[in-house]
Design a protein around this motif. Structure first.
Motif, PDB file in Angstrom:
ATOM      1  N   LYS A 174       1.234   5.220  -3.721  1.00  0.00           N
ATOM      2  CA  LYS A 174      -0.034   5.243  -2.966  1.00  0.00           C
ATOM      3  C   LYS A 174      -1.234   5.764  -3.758  1.00  0.00           C
ATOM      4  CE  LYS A 174       1.347   7.903   0.755  1.00  0.00           C
ATOM      5  NZ  LYS A 174       2.812   7.883   0.807  1.00  0.00           N
ATOM      6  N   PRO A 233       0.811  -1.227   0.000  1.00  0.00           N
ATOM      7  CA  PRO A 233       0.000   0.000   0.000  1.00  0.00           C
ATOM      8  C   PRO A 233       0.845   1.280   0.000  1.00  0.00           C
ATOM      9  CG  PRO A 233      -0.673  -1.503   1.764  1.00  0.00           C
ATOM     10  CD  PRO A 233       0.558  -2.080   1.170  1.00  0.00           C
ATOM     11  N   ALA A 234       2.056   1.215   0.567  1.00  0.00           N
ATOM     12  CA  ALA A 234       2.865   2.435   0.663  1.00  0.00           C
ATOM     13  C   ALA A 234       3.512   2.807  -0.675  1.00  0.00           C
ATOM     14  CB  ALA A 234       3.949   2.253   1.719  1.00  0.00           C
TER      15      ALA A 234
END
Ligand SMILES: [Fe+2]
Ligand SMILES: [Fe+2]
Length: 189
Positions: free
Chosen positions: A147, A143-144
């Motif tokens: 983004k 997810p990072a």
């Protein structure tokens, strides 16, 4: 006026100064041409839709304006209605259904091409042709990483066109590799 690639490029450049936005348009154009080739459709038409899909974005970056302003302008200029509708459909919030293959393919390549660019830029050789599909799939689960790219839309896009995600990634990656020089990415690592 003629509704050809040159006119589309002119319009894009007139409205868009940001080089990365122009590159995004070119990447989406290349991916749309690849889908047109796959489906035996008109590559120039599909490419133009890719080139133009975000042409209003730099000046109209909100959900209240992006696509609405552009679509209105395209209609005023007399661009083919099917193309304008496909462009409207790439933003789900317009509510315009993606009821043609052209519209579904545009939606499918839009977020994915941006994501592949992000995956390319973190590799040491920065060569899009060399980005393994597995690494794209792996990055999608982080997810990072990149983004802002909507993973759900990438998955949904592949589903809408009925292509396994892996195959779709290969198609878009290879289309982008074909214009690596224009995207200012090295052709090969
Ligand atoms: Fe957009
Ligand atoms: Fe886009």
């Amino acid at each position: 006026m003629s509704y050809d690639r040159a006119a589309a490029w002119y319009l894009l450049c007139e409205w868009t100064e940001n080089v990365n936005l122009r590159k995004h348009a070119l990447a989406v154009e290349a991916a749309m041409r690849a889908h047109a080739r796959r489906l035996g459709q008109d590559q120039e038409a599909w490419g133009i839709v890719g080139l133009l899909h975000d042409f209003d974005y730099e000046k109209n970056p909100t959900v209240e304006s992006h696509v609405w302003v552009g679509a209105k302008h395209l209609r005023e200029q007399g661009w083919p209605e099917a193309w304008v509708r496909a462009i409207e459909g790439h933003a789900s919030y317009t509510g315009v259904p993606r009821d043609t293959e052209m519209a579904r393919c545009l939606f499918a390549v839009d977020e994915l091409s941006g994501f592949i660019t992000a995956c390319t830029l973190v590799r040491p050789e920065k060569a899009v042709a060399n980005v393994p599909v597995e690494s794209v799939l792996k990055r999608m689960k982080e997810p990072a990483f990149a983004k802002k790219v909507n993973r759900e839309e990438i998955r949904q896009g592949a589903e809408e066109i009925g292509m396994p995600l892996e195959q779709h990634i290969v198609l878009v990656r290879d289309a982008m590799a074909g214009i690596a020089d224009v995207l200012e990415l090295p052709p090969k690592g």
